[in-house]
Design an enzyme around this catalytic site. Structure first.
Site, PDB file in Angstrom:
ATOM      1  N   GLU A  47       0.801  -1.226   0.000  1.00 49.74           N
ATOM      2  CA  GLU A  47       0.000   0.000   0.000  1.00 49.74           C
ATOM      3  C   GLU A  47       0.837   1.282   0.000  1.00 49.74           C
ATOM      4  OE1 GLU A  47      -3.579   1.799   2.643  1.00 49.74           O
ATOM      5  OE2 GLU A  47      -2.937  -0.257   3.052  1.00 49.74           O
ATOM      6  N   PRO A 126      27.011   4.647  12.206  1.00 52.95           N
ATOM      7  CA  PRO A 126      25.974   4.909  13.210  1.00 52.95           C
ATOM      8  C   PRO A 126      25.126   6.141  12.884  1.00 52.95           C
ATOM      9  CG  PRO A 126      28.097   4.547  14.267  1.00 52.95           C
ATOM     10  CD  PRO A 126      28.356   4.648  12.793  1.00 52.95           C
ATOM     11  N   HIS A 155      15.746  10.671  21.304  1.00 46.69           N
ATOM     12  CA  HIS A 155      15.163  10.012  20.124  1.00 46.69           C
ATOM     13  C   HIS A 155      13.675   9.741  20.328  1.00 46.69           C
ATOM     14  CE1 HIS A 155      19.354   9.217  18.986  1.00 46.69           C
ATOM     15  NE2 HIS A 155      18.879   9.027  17.759  1.00 46.69           N
ATOM     16  N   LYS A 159      12.533   3.721  19.241  1.00 47.99           N
ATOM     17  CA  LYS A 159      13.920   3.262  19.080  1.00 47.99           C
ATOM     18  C   LYS A 159      14.203   2.086  20.017  1.00 47.99           C
ATOM     19  CE  LYS A 159      18.654   4.967  18.764  1.00 47.99           C
ATOM     20  NZ  LYS A 159      18.890   4.156  17.555  1.00 47.99           N
ATOM     21  N   GLY A 165      23.593   4.641  18.653  1.00 46.32           N
ATOM     22  CA  GLY A 165      24.885   4.365  18.022  1.00 46.32           C
ATOM     23  C   GLY A 165      25.717   5.633  17.931  1.00 46.32           C
TER      24      GLY A 165
HETATM   25  N1  NAI Z   1      22.836   5.342  10.596  1.00 46.57           N
HETATM   26  C1  NAI Z   1      21.882   6.276  10.603  1.00 46.57           C
HETATM   27  O1  NAI Z   1      22.095   7.432  10.185  1.00 46.57           O
HETATM   28  C2  NAI Z   1      20.538   5.917  11.116  1.00 46.57           C
HETATM   29  C3  NAI Z   1      20.331   4.694  11.643  1.00 46.57           C
HETATM   30  N2  NAI Z   1      19.119   4.337  12.096  1.00 46.57           N
HETATM   31  C4  NAI Z   1      19.001   2.960  12.535  1.00 46.57           C
HETATM   32  O2  NAI Z   1      18.391   2.247  11.475  1.00 46.57           O
HETATM   33  C5  NAI Z   1      17.610   1.180  12.006  1.00 46.57           C
HETATM   34  C6  NAI Z   1      16.186   1.302  11.469  1.00 46.57           C
HETATM   35  O3  NAI Z   1      15.585   2.448  12.000  1.00 46.57           O
HETATM   36  P1  NAI Z   1      14.060   2.797  11.687  1.00 46.57           P
HETATM   37  O4  NAI Z   1      13.843   2.795  10.226  1.00 46.57           O
HETATM   38  O5  NAI Z   1      13.740   3.997  12.485  1.00 46.57           O
HETATM   39  O6  NAI Z   1      13.338   1.532  12.335  1.00 46.57           O
HETATM   40  P2  NAI Z   1      11.930   0.864  11.925  1.00 46.57           P
HETATM   41  O7  NAI Z   1      11.495   0.079  13.113  1.00 46.57           O
HETATM   42  O8  NAI Z   1      11.031   1.888  11.360  1.00 46.57           O
HETATM   43  O9  NAI Z   1      12.335  -0.125  10.755  1.00 46.57           O
HETATM   44  C7  NAI Z   1      12.959  -1.360  10.946  1.00 46.57           C
HETATM   45  C8  NAI Z   1      12.540  -2.252   9.807  1.00 46.57           C
HETATM   46  O10 NAI Z   1      13.245  -3.488   9.920  1.00 46.57           O
HETATM   47  C9  NAI Z   1      12.385  -4.477   9.401  1.00 46.57           C
HETATM   48  N3  NAI Z   1      12.802  -5.806   9.807  1.00 46.57           N
HETATM   49  C10 NAI Z   1      12.715  -6.380  11.033  1.00 46.57           C
HETATM   50  N4  NAI Z   1      13.151  -7.651  10.963  1.00 46.57           N
HETATM   51  C11 NAI Z   1      13.518  -7.881   9.680  1.00 46.57           C
HETATM   52  C12 NAI Z   1      14.044  -8.993   8.993  1.00 46.57           C
HETATM   53  N5  NAI Z   1      14.257 -10.169   9.591  1.00 46.57           N
HETATM   54  N6  NAI Z   1      14.322  -8.872   7.672  1.00 46.57           N
HETATM   55  C13 NAI Z   1      14.117  -7.699   7.034  1.00 46.57           C
HETATM   56  N7  NAI Z   1      13.602  -6.600   7.637  1.00 46.57           N
HETATM   57  C14 NAI Z   1      13.316  -6.705   8.947  1.00 46.57           C
HETATM   58  C15 NAI Z   1      11.013  -4.107   9.955  1.00 46.57           C
HETATM   59  O11 NAI Z   1       9.983  -4.663   9.159  1.00 46.57           O
HETATM   60  C16 NAI Z   1      11.036  -2.601   9.827  1.00 46.57           C
HETATM   61  O12 NAI Z   1      10.458  -2.201   8.604  1.00 46.57           O
HETATM   62  C17 NAI Z   1      17.726   1.289  13.525  1.00 46.57           C
HETATM   63  O13 NAI Z   1      18.751   0.421  13.969  1.00 46.57           O
HETATM   64  C18 NAI Z   1      18.158   2.730  13.749  1.00 46.57           C
HETATM   65  O14 NAI Z   1      18.893   2.900  14.928  1.00 46.57           O
HETATM   66  C19 NAI Z   1      18.062   5.183  12.056  1.00 46.57           C
HETATM   67  C20 NAI Z   1      18.197   6.442  11.573  1.00 46.57           C
HETATM   68  C21 NAI Z   1      19.462   6.929  11.066  1.00 46.57           C
HETATM   69  O1  LIG Z   2      17.008   5.114  15.605  1.00 42.53           O
HETATM   70  C1  LIG Z   2      17.171   6.256  15.112  1.00 42.53           C
HETATM   71  O2  LIG Z   2      16.225   6.975  14.792  1.00 42.53           O
HETATM   72  C2  LIG Z   2      18.543   6.731  14.897  1.00 42.53           C
HETATM   73  N1  LIG Z   2      19.527   5.922  15.099  1.00 42.53           N
HETATM   74  C3  LIG Z   2      20.902   6.196  14.922  1.00 42.53           C
HETATM   75  C4  LIG Z   2      21.639   6.078  16.242  1.00 42.53           C
HETATM   76  O3  LIG Z   2      21.358   5.148  17.014  1.00 42.53           O
HETATM   77  O4  LIG Z   2      22.522   6.881  16.500  1.00 42.53           O
HETATM   78  C5  LIG Z   2      21.155   7.472  14.175  1.00 42.53           C
HETATM   79  C6  LIG Z   2      20.201   8.576  14.488  1.00 42.53           C
HETATM   80  O5  LIG Z   2      20.491   9.043  15.747  1.00 42.53           O
HETATM   81  C7  LIG Z   2      18.768   8.098  14.361  1.00 42.53           C
END
Ligand code: NAI
Ligand SMILES: O=C(O)C1=N[C@H](C(=O)O)C[C@H](O)C1
Length: 265
Positions: A47, A126, A155, A159, A165
Protein backbone atom coordinates in the site's frame (compact mmCIF):
# COMPACT_ATOMS: atom_id res chain seq x y z
CA UNK A 1 27.09 1.41 -15.06
CA UNK A 2 24.43 1.46 -12.37
CA UNK A 3 25.15 0.15 -8.87
CA UNK A 4 22.78 -2.74 -8.10
CA UNK A 5 21.40 -2.57 -4.57
CA UNK A 6 19.50 -4.89 -2.26
CA UNK A 7 17.77 -3.10 0.63
CA UNK A 8 16.66 -4.69 3.91
CA UNK A 9 13.84 -3.07 5.87
CA UNK A 10 12.00 -1.16 3.10
CA UNK A 11 8.85 -0.67 5.17
CA UNK A 12 10.66 0.97 8.10
CA UNK A 13 10.99 4.71 8.74
CA UNK A 14 14.51 4.77 7.27
CA UNK A 15 13.86 2.03 4.71
CA UNK A 16 10.91 3.89 3.17
CA UNK A 17 13.00 7.04 2.72
CA UNK A 18 15.88 4.96 1.30
CA UNK A 19 13.55 3.37 -1.30
CA UNK A 20 12.65 6.88 -2.52
CA UNK A 21 16.30 7.98 -2.62
CA UNK A 22 17.60 4.85 -4.38
CA UNK A 23 14.83 4.74 -6.99
CA UNK A 24 15.26 8.47 -7.75
CA UNK A 25 19.02 8.17 -8.23
CA UNK A 26 19.98 7.49 -11.86
CA UNK A 27 23.19 5.66 -11.01
CA UNK A 28 21.48 3.27 -8.52
CA UNK A 29 19.20 0.32 -9.27
CA UNK A 30 17.10 -1.27 -6.52
CA UNK A 31 17.14 -4.93 -7.59
CA UNK A 32 15.43 -6.52 -4.56
CA UNK A 33 14.30 -5.97 -0.99
CA UNK A 34 14.53 -8.10 2.11
CA UNK A 35 11.73 -8.12 4.65
CA UNK A 36 10.40 -10.50 7.27
CA UNK A 37 6.99 -10.44 5.51
CA UNK A 38 5.53 -10.30 1.97
CA UNK A 39 7.77 -12.91 0.30
CA UNK A 40 7.00 -13.11 -3.44
CA UNK A 41 5.28 -9.70 -3.65
CA UNK A 42 6.78 -6.57 -5.17
CA UNK A 43 7.10 -3.20 -3.41
CA UNK A 44 4.47 -1.81 -5.80
CA UNK A 45 1.95 -4.31 -4.43
CA UNK A 46 2.28 -2.85 -0.92
CA UNK A 47 0.00 0.00 0.00
CA UNK A 48 2.66 2.55 0.95
CA UNK A 49 4.67 2.38 -2.32
CA UNK A 50 4.08 3.60 -5.88
CA UNK A 51 2.36 0.94 -8.03
CA UNK A 52 5.16 0.99 -10.60
CA UNK A 53 7.86 -0.18 -8.14
CA UNK A 54 8.39 -3.66 -9.54
CA UNK A 55 11.02 -4.56 -6.94
CA UNK A 56 10.73 -8.17 -5.66
CA UNK A 57 10.58 -8.83 -1.91
CA UNK A 58 12.29 -11.82 -0.29
CA UNK A 59 12.17 -13.11 3.27
CA UNK A 60 15.15 -15.42 2.75
CA UNK A 61 18.43 -13.62 2.14
CA UNK A 62 20.25 -16.62 0.60
CA UNK A 63 17.51 -17.04 -2.01
CA UNK A 64 17.56 -13.31 -2.72
CA UNK A 65 21.34 -13.27 -3.17
CA UNK A 66 21.24 -16.30 -5.47
CA UNK A 67 18.54 -14.71 -7.65
CA UNK A 68 20.05 -11.22 -7.92
CA UNK A 69 23.51 -9.99 -8.81
CA UNK A 70 24.01 -7.15 -6.34
CA UNK A 71 26.95 -4.81 -5.78
CA UNK A 72 25.81 -3.28 -2.50
CA UNK A 73 23.53 -4.35 0.34
CA UNK A 74 21.92 -1.62 2.47
CA UNK A 75 20.65 -2.63 5.93
CA UNK A 76 18.16 -0.50 7.86
CA UNK A 77 16.56 -3.03 10.21
CA UNK A 78 17.13 -4.07 13.82
CA UNK A 79 20.41 -4.95 15.58
CA UNK A 80 20.24 -8.77 15.72
CA UNK A 81 18.93 -9.11 12.16
CA UNK A 82 21.24 -6.43 10.74
CA UNK A 83 24.29 -8.24 12.09
CA UNK A 84 23.23 -11.57 10.50
CA UNK A 85 22.43 -9.87 7.18
CA UNK A 86 25.80 -8.10 7.10
CA UNK A 87 27.62 -11.37 7.70
CA UNK A 88 25.66 -13.14 4.95
CA UNK A 89 26.19 -10.30 2.46
CA UNK A 90 29.95 -10.42 3.04
CA UNK A 91 29.96 -14.21 2.64
CA UNK A 92 28.41 -13.65 -0.81
CA UNK A 93 30.95 -10.88 -1.49
CA UNK A 94 28.26 -8.21 -1.64
CA UNK A 95 29.35 -4.92 -0.01
CA UNK A 96 27.24 -3.91 3.02
CA UNK A 97 26.30 -0.32 3.90
CA UNK A 98 24.82 -0.59 7.36
CA UNK A 99 22.83 2.08 9.14
CA UNK A 100 21.38 -0.29 11.72
CA UNK A 101 22.73 0.52 15.18
CA UNK A 102 23.18 -1.55 18.33
CA UNK A 103 25.89 -4.00 17.19
CA UNK A 104 28.18 -5.20 20.01
CA UNK A 105 31.95 -4.60 19.92
CA UNK A 106 32.43 -8.35 19.35
CA UNK A 107 30.08 -8.30 16.35
CA UNK A 108 31.90 -5.29 14.89
CA UNK A 109 35.29 -7.04 15.28
CA UNK A 110 33.98 -10.22 13.70
CA UNK A 111 32.56 -8.32 10.71
CA UNK A 112 35.82 -6.38 10.33
CA UNK A 113 37.73 -9.65 10.15
CA UNK A 114 35.27 -11.14 7.65
CA UNK A 115 35.42 -8.08 5.35
CA UNK A 116 39.21 -8.34 5.38
CA UNK A 117 39.10 -12.07 4.57
CA UNK A 118 36.60 -11.53 1.75
CA UNK A 119 38.47 -8.40 0.52
CA UNK A 120 35.15 -6.61 0.34
CA UNK A 121 34.21 -3.08 1.36
CA UNK A 122 31.74 -2.66 4.21
CA UNK A 123 30.60 0.59 5.82
CA UNK A 124 28.88 0.60 9.19
CA UNK A 125 27.77 4.15 9.92
CA UNK A 126 25.97 4.91 13.21
CA UNK A 127 24.87 8.22 11.70
CA UNK A 128 24.60 9.19 8.01
CA UNK A 129 23.78 12.86 8.59
CA UNK A 130 26.66 15.17 7.66
CA UNK A 131 25.76 17.56 10.50
CA UNK A 132 25.97 14.73 13.02
CA UNK A 133 29.41 13.74 11.72
CA UNK A 134 30.59 17.33 12.19
CA UNK A 135 29.06 17.40 15.69
CA UNK A 136 31.13 14.30 16.54
CA UNK A 137 34.31 15.76 15.02
CA UNK A 138 33.87 19.07 16.84
CA UNK A 139 33.26 17.16 20.08
CA UNK A 140 36.53 15.29 19.65
CA UNK A 141 38.31 18.64 19.11
CA UNK A 142 36.74 20.15 22.22
CA UNK A 143 37.49 17.11 24.42
CA UNK A 144 41.19 17.89 24.18
CA UNK A 145 40.56 21.06 26.19
CA UNK A 146 37.52 19.97 28.24
CA UNK A 147 37.85 16.45 29.70
CA UNK A 148 34.57 16.79 31.61
CA UNK A 149 31.73 15.95 29.26
CA UNK A 150 28.26 14.47 29.31
CA UNK A 151 26.23 13.36 26.28
CA UNK A 152 22.47 13.70 26.08
CA UNK A 153 20.87 11.88 23.16
CA UNK A 154 17.16 12.27 22.44
CA UNK A 155 15.16 10.01 20.12
CA UNK A 156 11.62 8.98 19.20
CA UNK A 157 10.10 6.40 21.51
CA UNK A 158 10.14 3.56 18.94
CA UNK A 159 13.92 3.26 19.08
CA UNK A 160 15.13 -0.17 20.25
CA UNK A 161 18.73 0.49 21.29
CA UNK A 162 20.09 2.75 24.02
CA UNK A 163 22.36 4.53 24.08
CA UNK A 164 22.14 5.47 20.41
CA UNK A 165 24.89 4.36 18.02
CA UNK A 166 25.76 8.03 17.54
CA UNK A 167 26.21 8.62 21.28
CA UNK A 168 28.47 5.58 21.61
CA UNK A 169 30.50 6.62 18.57
CA UNK A 170 30.81 10.18 19.93
CA UNK A 171 32.04 8.83 23.26
CA UNK A 172 34.57 6.60 21.46
CA UNK A 173 35.93 9.56 19.48
CA UNK A 174 36.17 11.66 22.64
CA UNK A 175 37.88 8.74 24.38
CA UNK A 176 40.67 8.86 21.76
CA UNK A 177 41.80 12.20 23.19
CA UNK A 178 40.49 12.14 26.78
CA UNK A 179 42.10 10.22 29.63
CA UNK A 180 39.67 7.90 31.46
CA UNK A 181 38.25 9.97 34.25
CA UNK A 182 35.32 9.40 36.61
CA UNK A 183 33.14 12.48 36.50
CA UNK A 184 31.17 14.16 39.22
CA UNK A 185 31.91 14.04 42.95
CA UNK A 186 34.08 11.04 43.95
CA UNK A 187 31.53 10.16 46.65
CA UNK A 188 28.39 10.77 44.59
CA UNK A 189 25.59 8.23 45.07
CA UNK A 190 22.57 7.42 42.93
CA UNK A 191 19.53 7.37 45.18
CA UNK A 192 17.52 6.27 42.12
CA UNK A 193 19.44 3.74 39.93
CA UNK A 194 20.35 5.18 36.54
CA UNK A 195 20.09 8.79 37.67
CA UNK A 196 23.61 9.55 36.41
CA UNK A 197 23.12 7.76 33.08
CA UNK A 198 25.35 5.16 31.44
CA UNK A 199 29.04 5.15 32.31
CA UNK A 200 31.57 4.91 29.49
CA UNK A 201 35.08 5.19 31.00
CA UNK A 202 33.75 7.69 33.50
CA UNK A 203 31.91 9.73 30.85
CA UNK A 204 28.12 9.85 31.21
CA UNK A 205 25.55 9.22 28.47
CA UNK A 206 21.87 10.02 29.03
CA UNK A 207 19.17 8.63 26.69
CA UNK A 208 15.80 10.34 26.35
CA UNK A 209 12.89 8.69 24.45
CA UNK A 210 9.78 10.71 23.61
CA UNK A 211 7.12 10.76 20.89
CA UNK A 212 7.62 13.81 18.68
CA UNK A 213 11.41 13.55 18.65
CA UNK A 214 13.40 12.29 15.63
CA UNK A 215 17.16 12.20 16.41
CA UNK A 216 18.97 14.80 18.49
CA UNK A 217 22.17 14.99 20.52
CA UNK A 218 23.87 17.47 22.80
CA UNK A 219 27.47 17.09 23.90
CA UNK A 220 28.04 19.33 26.91
CA UNK A 221 31.54 20.16 28.12
CA UNK A 222 32.22 21.82 31.47
CA UNK A 223 35.29 23.80 32.54
CA UNK A 224 36.11 26.44 35.13
CA UNK A 225 33.32 29.00 34.93
CA UNK A 226 32.14 27.91 31.47
CA UNK A 227 30.26 25.25 29.50
CA UNK A 228 30.37 24.47 25.81
CA UNK A 229 27.44 22.75 24.10
CA UNK A 230 27.72 21.14 20.67
CA UNK A 231 24.40 19.92 19.36
CA UNK A 232 22.82 18.41 16.29
CA UNK A 233 19.18 17.82 15.31
CA UNK A 234 17.78 15.63 12.58
CA UNK A 235 14.29 16.98 11.91
CA UNK A 236 13.41 14.18 9.50
CA UNK A 237 14.93 11.10 7.89
CA UNK A 238 15.78 12.90 4.64
CA UNK A 239 18.76 14.19 6.67
CA UNK A 240 20.36 10.73 6.42
CA UNK A 241 19.97 10.12 2.69
CA UNK A 242 22.97 12.03 1.30
CA UNK A 243 25.16 10.03 3.67
CA UNK A 244 23.73 6.70 2.44
CA UNK A 245 24.30 7.83 -1.16
CA UNK A 246 27.92 8.70 -0.35
CA UNK A 247 28.48 5.34 1.36
CA UNK A 248 26.99 3.33 -1.53
CA UNK A 249 29.38 5.09 -3.92
CA UNK A 250 32.43 4.85 -1.66
CA UNK A 251 31.97 1.23 -0.55
CA UNK A 252 32.54 0.14 -4.17
CA UNK A 253 36.21 1.20 -3.86
CA UNK A 254 36.91 -0.27 -0.42
CA UNK A 255 38.36 -3.66 0.51
CA UNK A 256 37.81 -3.50 4.27
CA UNK A 257 35.29 -2.47 6.90
CA UNK A 258 35.04 1.20 7.80
CA UNK A 259 33.15 2.03 11.01
CA UNK A 260 31.88 5.60 10.89
CA UNK A 261 31.34 8.03 8.04
CA UNK A 262 33.82 10.46 9.64
CA UNK A 263 36.58 8.18 8.31
CA UNK A 264 35.49 8.76 4.71
CA UNK A 265 34.69 12.48 4.59
N1 NAI B 1 22.84 5.34 10.60
C1 NAI B 1 21.88 6.28 10.60
O1 NAI B 1 22.10 7.43 10.18
C2 NAI B 1 20.54 5.92 11.12
C3 NAI B 1 20.33 4.69 11.64
N2 NAI B 1 19.12 4.34 12.10
C4 NAI B 1 19.00 2.96 12.54
O2 NAI B 1 18.39 2.25 11.48
C5 NAI B 1 17.61 1.18 12.01
C6 NAI B 1 16.19 1.30 11.47
O3 NAI B 1 15.59 2.45 12.00
P1 NAI B 1 14.06 2.80 11.69
O4 NAI B 1 13.84 2.79 10.23
O5 NAI B 1 13.74 4.00 12.49
O6 NAI B 1 13.34 1.53 12.34
P2 NAI B 1 11.93 0.86 11.93
O7 NAI B 1 11.50 0.08 13.11
O8 NAI B 1 11.03 1.89 11.36
O9 NAI B 1 12.33 -0.13 10.76
C7 NAI B 1 12.96 -1.36 10.95
C8 NAI B 1 12.54 -2.25 9.81
O10 NAI B 1 13.24 -3.49 9.92
C9 NAI B 1 12.39 -4.48 9.40
N3 NAI B 1 12.80 -5.81 9.81
C10 NAI B 1 12.71 -6.38 11.03
N4 NAI B 1 13.15 -7.65 10.96
C11 NAI B 1 13.52 -7.88 9.68
C12 NAI B 1 14.04 -8.99 8.99
N5 NAI B 1 14.26 -10.17 9.59
N6 NAI B 1 14.32 -8.87 7.67
C13 NAI B 1 14.12 -7.70 7.03
N7 NAI B 1 13.60 -6.60 7.64
C14 NAI B 1 13.32 -6.70 8.95
C15 NAI B 1 11.01 -4.11 9.95
O11 NAI B 1 9.98 -4.66 9.16
C16 NAI B 1 11.04 -2.60 9.83
O12 NAI B 1 10.46 -2.20 8.60
C17 NAI B 1 17.73 1.29 13.52
O13 NAI B 1 18.75 0.42 13.97
C18 NAI B 1 18.16 2.73 13.75
O14 NAI B 1 18.89 2.90 14.93
C19 NAI B 1 18.06 5.18 12.06
C20 NAI B 1 18.20 6.44 11.57
C21 NAI B 1 19.46 6.93 11.07
O1 LIG C 1 17.01 5.11 15.60
C1 LIG C 1 17.17 6.26 15.11
O2 LIG C 1 16.23 6.98 14.79
C2 LIG C 1 18.54 6.73 14.90
N1 LIG C 1 19.53 5.92 15.10
C3 LIG C 1 20.90 6.20 14.92
C4 LIG C 1 21.64 6.08 16.24
O3 LIG C 1 21.36 5.15 17.01
O4 LIG C 1 22.52 6.88 16.50
C5 LIG C 1 21.15 7.47 14.18
C6 LIG C 1 20.20 8.58 14.49
O5 LIG C 1 20.49 9.04 15.75
C7 LIG C 1 18.77 8.10 14.36
Amino acid sequence: MAINIILAGPRGRMGYEAVQMITNEESFRLVACLDHKHDGLTLGELEQFRDDLQVPIYTDFDTCLKQHQADVFVDLTIPEVGYKHTKTALQYKVRPVVGTTGFTDEQLSELKELAKEQKRGCIIAPNFAIGAILMMKFSKMAAKYFPDVEIIEKHHDQKLDAPSGTAKKTAELIQDVRESKKQGHPNEEETLPGARGADMNGMRIHSMRLPGLVAHQEVIFGGAGQTLTISHDSMNRASFMDGIKECVNQVMDLEELVYGLENLL
